[in-house]
Design an enzyme around this catalytic site. Structure first.
Site, PDB file in Angstrom:
ATOM      1  N   ARG A  58       0.819  -1.215   0.000  1.00 54.26           N
ATOM      2  CA  ARG A  58       0.000   0.000   0.000  1.00 54.26           C
ATOM      3  C   ARG A  58       0.853   1.266   0.000  1.00 54.26           C
ATOM      4  O   ARG A  58       0.381   2.325  -0.386  1.00 54.26           O
ATOM      5  CB  ARG A  58      -1.005  -0.039   1.147  1.00 54.26           C
ATOM      6  CG  ARG A  58      -2.113  -1.079   0.887  1.00 54.26           C
ATOM      7  CD  ARG A  58      -3.111  -1.170   2.013  1.00 54.26           C
ATOM      8  NE  ARG A  58      -2.509  -1.508   3.293  1.00 54.26           N
ATOM      9  CZ  ARG A  58      -2.301  -2.742   3.734  1.00 54.26           C
ATOM     10  NH1 ARG A  58      -2.653  -3.776   2.999  1.00 54.26           N
ATOM     11  NH2 ARG A  58      -1.759  -2.954   4.916  1.00 54.26           N
ATOM     12  N   GLU A  95       8.951 -10.001  16.078  1.00 53.13           N
ATOM     13  CA  GLU A  95       8.696 -10.551  17.409  1.00 53.13           C
ATOM     14  C   GLU A  95       9.034 -12.039  17.442  1.00 53.13           C
ATOM     15  O   GLU A  95       9.613 -12.540  18.404  1.00 53.13           O
ATOM     16  CB  GLU A  95       7.231 -10.323  17.783  1.00 53.13           C
ATOM     17  CG  GLU A  95       6.928 -10.642  19.227  1.00 53.13           C
ATOM     18  CD  GLU A  95       5.520 -10.256  19.624  1.00 53.13           C
ATOM     19  OE1 GLU A  95       5.052 -10.787  20.641  1.00 53.13           O
ATOM     20  OE2 GLU A  95       4.886  -9.448  18.913  1.00 53.13           O
TER      21      GLU A  95
END
Length: 171
Positions: A58, A95
């Site tokens: 995007r 993470e």
């Protein structure tokens, strides 16, 4: 114009518990999209860019029309394996694991002032990695900008560049 009124919130996408802010409805409204591009042009003007970088995917929608309007070059920051020809990678920690972003070799000349754009700043990991990648090839990252920022995730704190967002979501 209230740009938030043109952004659709989609609950539980792409997985349960996530609230996705969809710019498809913004893109479909010509006046709102033009206003968005105009506002982005104003916030990045002080950065004096030579080149705009859009983060997959995007960010391409954000950076490419802005580059066209401002008479600047545009380059794509993509996930590993999506660009043809020789590329320059940058791997960063997530993470749970790692990810890699790439640009095409020679897309940035040493010393060029680059502004990085995306639709949304969340945790800041991909934008921060993009900064490091562009610096790795000699680009001067003058700043970054997004349409939206999830300010409660504090992604801005990971950035060591000037950063602007048009809209902030606090929860």
């Amino acid at each position: 114009m209230d740009l938030k009124a043109h952004i659709r919130a989609v609950p539980d996408f792409p997985k349960p518990g996530i609230l996705f802010y969809d710019i498809s409805t913004l893109l479909a409204h010509p006046a709102a999209w033009k206003e968005t591009v105009d506002r982005l042009a104003k916030v990045i003007a002080p950065f004096k860019p030579d080149l705009l970088a859009g983060i997959e995917s995007r960010g391409f929608l954000t950076a490419a029309p802005l580059a066209l309007e401002l008479g600047l070059g545009f380059l794509m920051v993509r996930k590993k394996g999506k660009l043809p020809g020789p590329t320059v990678p940058y791997t960063y920690d997530l993470e749970y694991g790692t990810d890699t972003v790439e640009i095409q070799e020679g897309a940035v000349q040493p010393g060029q002032r680059v502004v990085i754009l995306d639709d949304l700043l969340a945790t800041g990991g991909t934008l921060s990695a993009s900064v490091e990648l562009l610096r790795k090839v000699g680009g001067e990252v003058a700043g970054g900008a997004c349409i939206m920022e999830l300010s409660f995730l504090k992604g801005r704190d990971k950035l060591d560049i000037p950063f602007e967002s048009l809209l902030q979501y606090d929860d």
